[in-house]
Design a protein around this motif. Structure first.
Motif, mmCIF file in Angstrom:
data_model
loop_
_atom_site.group_PDB
_atom_site.id
_atom_site.type_symbol
_atom_site.label_atom_id
_atom_site.label_comp_id
_atom_site.label_asym_id
_atom_site.label_seq_id
_atom_site.Cartn_x
_atom_site.Cartn_y
_atom_site.Cartn_z
ATOM 1 N N LEU A 157 0.518 -0.949 0.021
ATOM 2 C CA LEU A 157 0.041 -0.017 0.002
ATOM 3 C C LEU A 157 0.490 1.438 -0.186
ATOM 4 C CD1 LEU A 157 -3.326 0.951 -0.015
ATOM 5 C CD2 LEU A 157 -2.662 1.408 2.535
ATOM 6 N N GLY A 158 1.572 0.918 0.712
ATOM 7 C CA GLY A 158 3.056 2.471 0.570
ATOM 8 C C GLY A 158 3.502 2.185 -0.923
ATOM 9 N N GLY A 159 4.202 1.662 -0.922
ATOM 10 C CA GLY A 159 4.040 1.609 -2.426
ATOM 11 C C GLY A 159 3.154 2.586 -3.572
ATOM 12 N N TRP A 160 2.371 1.791 -3.389
ATOM 13 C CA TRP A 160 1.285 2.398 -4.274
ATOM 14 C C TRP A 160 1.125 3.443 -3.728
ATOM 15 C CZ3 TRP A 160 -3.657 3.666 -3.864
ATOM 16 C CH2 TRP A 160 -4.649 4.016 -4.618
ATOM 17 N N LEU A 161 0.816 3.656 -2.856
ATOM 18 C CA LEU A 161 0.686 5.458 -2.316
ATOM 19 C C LEU A 161 1.324 7.203 -2.753
ATOM 20 C CD1 LEU A 161 -0.987 4.931 1.254
ATOM 21 C CD2 LEU A 161 -2.155 6.091 -1.195
ATOM 22 N N VAL A 162 2.676 5.985 -3.032
ATOM 23 C CA VAL A 162 4.321 6.469 -3.343
ATOM 24 C C VAL A 162 3.823 7.056 -5.045
ATOM 25 C CG1 VAL A 162 6.965 6.863 -3.691
ATOM 26 C CG2 VAL A 162 5.552 6.035 -1.051
ATOM 27 N N TRP A 163 3.729 5.447 -5.244
ATOM 28 C CA TRP A 163 3.508 5.289 -7.008
ATOM 29 C C TRP A 163 2.175 6.782 -7.762
ATOM 30 C CZ3 TRP A 163 -0.301 3.799 -9.961
ATOM 31 C CH2 TRP A 163 -0.558 3.891 -11.280
ATOM 32 N N ARG A 164 1.199 5.952 -6.632
ATOM 33 C CA ARG A 164 0.358 7.592 -7.555
ATOM 34 C C ARG A 164 0.379 9.083 -7.282
ATOM 35 N NH1 ARG A 164 -4.001 8.808 -4.413
ATOM 36 N NH2 ARG A 164 -6.301 9.171 -6.127
ATOM 37 N N ALA A 165 1.525 9.648 -5.910
ATOM 38 C CA ALA A 165 1.446 10.682 -6.292
ATOM 39 C C ALA A 165 2.707 10.665 -6.825
ATOM 40 C CB ALA A 165 1.953 10.461 -4.674
ATOM 41 N N GLU A 166 3.381 10.014 -7.361
ATOM 42 C CA GLU A 166 4.776 11.066 -8.277
ATOM 43 C C GLU A 166 3.373 10.812 -9.908
ATOM 44 O OE1 GLU A 166 7.402 11.626 -8.061
ATOM 45 O OE2 GLU A 166 7.359 11.250 -5.928
ATOM 46 N N ARG A 167 2.602 9.962 -9.894
ATOM 47 C CA ARG A 167 2.352 9.931 -11.330
ATOM 48 C C ARG A 167 1.575 11.471 -10.775
ATOM 49 N NH1 ARG A 167 -2.227 5.528 -13.402
ATOM 50 N NH2 ARG A 167 -1.855 6.245 -15.439
ATOM 51 N N PHE A 168 0.188 11.275 -9.990
ATOM 52 C CA PHE A 168 -0.230 12.382 -10.602
ATOM 53 C C PHE A 168 -0.084 14.082 -10.060
ATOM 54 C CE2 PHE A 168 -3.190 8.373 -10.144
ATOM 55 C CZ PHE A 168 -3.687 8.637 -11.446
ATOM 56 N N ARG A 169 0.918 13.765 -9.441
ATOM 57 C CA ARG A 169 1.120 14.713 -8.782
ATOM 58 C C ARG A 169 1.802 16.142 -9.955
ATOM 59 N NH1 ARG A 169 7.545 15.834 -6.072
ATOM 60 N NH2 ARG A 169 7.363 13.548 -5.997
ATOM 61 N N GLY A 170 1.605 15.619 -11.276
ATOM 62 C CA GLY A 170 2.100 16.894 -12.505
ATOM 63 C C GLY A 170 3.219 18.162 -12.615
ATOM 64 N N PRO A 171 3.013 18.701 -13.299
ATOM 65 C CA PRO A 171 4.583 18.870 -13.344
ATOM 66 C C PRO A 171 4.895 19.921 -12.295
ATOM 67 C CG PRO A 171 2.773 20.450 -14.445
ATOM 68 C CD PRO A 171 1.987 19.773 -14.028
ATOM 69 N N VAL A 172 5.977 19.668 -11.904
ATOM 70 C CA VAL A 172 6.783 20.617 -11.258
ATOM 71 C C VAL A 172 7.444 21.761 -11.405
ATOM 72 C CG1 VAL A 172 8.434 20.459 -9.559
ATOM 73 C CG2 VAL A 172 7.721 18.370 -9.971
ATOM 74 N N ASP A 173 6.782 22.836 -10.844
ATOM 75 C CA ASP A 173 7.284 24.577 -11.832
ATOM 76 C C ASP A 173 8.913 24.466 -10.498
ATOM 77 O OD1 ASP A 173 5.125 24.729 -12.049
ATOM 78 O OD2 ASP A 173 3.955 25.174 -10.274
ATOM 79 N N ALA A 174 9.598 24.920 -11.053
ATOM 80 C CA ALA A 174 11.194 24.889 -10.581
ATOM 81 C C ALA A 174 11.102 26.522 -10.272
ATOM 82 C CB ALA A 174 12.129 24.356 -11.929
#
Length: 174
Positions: A157-174
């Motif tokens: 579940l932790g791995g899935w949540l990290v994967w989901r957060a990374e996938r749906f985070r969207g573009p990162v503003d630099a």
């Protein structure tokens, strides 16, 4: 993402608590202990060994150990409240010393017993410390399986949540 993070934290805490509850499930409802009356006897006399706070309807092997000797008294079954009481006759051949009465089941409970040699028996002074030993309880695979399953679920579940957060985070503003 704002909604999933608090839910993820709450779910992770729930899994952690449930794993802890599973591990504590076999510890019983009260403090398990055994007592002996009287605590000092002459070899050949009887004592009463009583246990409380134990697992209900379970068998305990009763043993007297010390001075290089071990005496087995058989088994006793706890009642529905996790208690037992058994009268034991201390063998009259025992030398003087401090012994340990043990009730062995899921865990080993101990209590000291001072024995004075019977008339005509050799007296041996005790050099043992009668402090109670803490014996680690050996868990069976059936007891460890629910804990292992919960750990695997938490990791997945932790791995899935990290994967989901990374996938749906969207573009990162630099």
């Amino acid at each position: 993402m704002r909604r999933s993070l608090p839910l993820s934290i709450a779910f992770g805490m729930l899994l952690s608590m449930s794993a802890g509850l599973v591990a504590m499930a076999h510890s019983g409802s009260g403090e398990a202990s055994i007592q002996v009356e009287p605590a000092s006897v002459t070899a050949g006399d009887t004592v009463v060994l009583a246990g409380t706070g134990l697992e209900a309807d379970s068998d305990r092997v009763l043993v007297l150990a010390g001075e290089g000797l071990t005496v087995e008294f058989g088994t006793v079954k706890t009642d529905a409240e996790g208690m037992f009481s058994k009268e034991l006759t201390i063998p009259n051949h025992l030398p003087s010393g401090t012994y340990e009465l043990r009730a062995i089941g899921d865990e080993t409970l101990t209590t000291p017993l001072a024995v004075t040699a019977a008339a005509g028996a050799a007296a041996v002074s005790s050099t043992n410390n009668a402090a109670e030993d803490v014996v680690a309880r050996q868990r069976t695979p059936a007891e460890l399986a629910p804990i292992a399953v919960l750990v695997v679920i938490a990791v997945l579940l932790g791995g899935w949540l990290v994967w989901r957060a990374e996938r749906f985070r969207g573009p990162v503003d630099a």
